[in-house]
Design an enzyme around this catalytic site. Sequence first.
Site, PDB file in Angstrom:
ATOM      1  N   TYR A 126     -16.913 -48.405 -16.881  1.00 54.15           N
ATOM      2  CA  TYR A 126     -17.352 -47.764 -15.647  1.00 54.15           C
ATOM      3  C   TYR A 126     -16.779 -48.466 -14.407  1.00 54.15           C
ATOM      4  O   TYR A 126     -16.162 -47.829 -13.548  1.00 54.15           O
ATOM      5  CB  TYR A 126     -18.877 -47.736 -15.583  1.00 54.15           C
ATOM      6  CG  TYR A 126     -19.425 -46.997 -14.382  1.00 54.15           C
ATOM      7  CD1 TYR A 126     -19.574 -45.621 -14.409  1.00 54.15           C
ATOM      8  CD2 TYR A 126     -19.796 -47.673 -13.228  1.00 54.15           C
ATOM      9  CE1 TYR A 126     -20.073 -44.923 -13.312  1.00 54.15           C
ATOM     10  CE2 TYR A 126     -20.292 -46.995 -12.120  1.00 54.15           C
ATOM     11  CZ  TYR A 126     -20.430 -45.621 -12.173  1.00 54.15           C
ATOM     12  OH  TYR A 126     -20.913 -44.946 -11.084  1.00 54.15           O
ATOM     13  N   ARG A 151     -26.276 -30.996 -10.396  1.00 57.32           N
ATOM     14  CA  ARG A 151     -27.457 -31.865 -10.436  1.00 57.32           C
ATOM     15  C   ARG A 151     -27.162 -33.172  -9.708  1.00 57.32           C
ATOM     16  O   ARG A 151     -26.029 -33.480  -9.369  1.00 57.32           O
ATOM     17  CB  ARG A 151     -27.876 -32.146 -11.882  1.00 57.32           C
ATOM     18  CG  ARG A 151     -26.853 -32.908 -12.692  1.00 57.32           C
ATOM     19  CD  ARG A 151     -27.398 -33.288 -14.059  1.00 57.32           C
ATOM     20  NE  ARG A 151     -26.427 -34.080 -14.806  1.00 57.32           N
ATOM     21  CZ  ARG A 151     -25.566 -33.571 -15.671  1.00 57.32           C
ATOM     22  NH1 ARG A 151     -25.542 -32.261 -15.896  1.00 57.32           N
ATOM     23  NH2 ARG A 151     -24.709 -34.345 -16.300  1.00 57.32           N
ATOM     24  N   SER A 173     -18.469 -46.643  -6.524  1.00 55.16           N
ATOM     25  CA  SER A 173     -19.638 -47.487  -6.752  1.00 55.16           C
ATOM     26  C   SER A 173     -19.299 -48.920  -6.376  1.00 55.16           C
ATOM     27  O   SER A 173     -18.141 -49.343  -6.491  1.00 55.16           O
ATOM     28  CB  SER A 173     -20.038 -47.430  -8.231  1.00 55.16           C
ATOM     29  OG  SER A 173     -21.000 -48.422  -8.542  1.00 55.16           O
ATOM     30  N   GLY A 231     -19.204 -31.641 -10.733  1.00 49.66           N
ATOM     31  CA  GLY A 231     -20.532 -32.073 -11.175  1.00 49.66           C
ATOM     32  C   GLY A 231     -21.606 -31.760 -10.157  1.00 49.66           C
ATOM     33  O   GLY A 231     -22.541 -32.536  -9.964  1.00 49.66           O
TER      34      GLY A 231
END
Length: 217
Positions: free
Chosen positions: A141, A11, A126, A8
Site C-alpha cells: 500500500y 462509497r 496517503s 470508486g
Amino acid sequence: MKTALITGGNRGIGRAIAEGLASDHRVVIGVRDPEAGQTAAREMGCEAVPLDLTQPESFELALAEIGGVDVLVNNAGVLIDSNLINDPEGFETSMQVMVRAPYHLIRLCMPHMAQQGWGRIVNLSSGWGAFAEGLEGPGAYGLAKAALNALTHALPRDLPEGIKVNAMCPGWVATRMGGSSAPLTPEQGADTALWLARLPDDGPTGGFFRRRAPIPW
C-alpha cells in the site's frame, strides 16, 4: 458544466467527493460493480460507468461513454494486508489499481483537457506513501502511494497549459478501508479533494496536501 469522473465513487470518500461536486458538475462515478454503482448513482443524482481498474481494456470504453472528462479524481484504492515478499499478486494488484490505472486514465483524459485548455486531476494518496512519514501501511500500500506521489510530482512538466495535478492525504477516515474507529467522516476526508478539484488558475500543481495545506513527500 464541467464533467467530473471519480473512480470508486459509490462509497466512502469517493462518494463524499461525488456528492460534493454534484452541485456544480456533471458527476460520473467509475465503479467495478455496475449494479451497486447504478444504485449509488440514482441515490446521488449522478451517472455511473463500469470501470474496473484491474482491467485496463475497460478504460477507453468508459471514457468514450462519458464523452470527455474535465476533472479526474483517482480515488479508488486497495489495502491488501500481506507480506511483500510472499504476495507478489498483492503487489501487482496494488500497483495496478493505485499507480498504473491512474496514469492511464490521466493519459486518456488528456486530449479533452488539452482541447479545453483546462483540467484538474486529484490523486487520492496517503501519509503512508510519504517518505517523510516512513512509508508505512501493510503490504504494498505505502509503496504504491509513494509511486502515485512521484507520478503527481513529475507530471506537471509534461502536462499542457491549464491542467493541474495534485495528490492529497484525506487522513484517517471512517470507511470500509479505514474502519469504524477512525476519527474523520468521509465528508471531512473529501474536503481537500474538493478544494483541489476546483482550484483557480493560479492554484498549485504538482503538490501533496492534507487539510488544504502542503505536506512533505
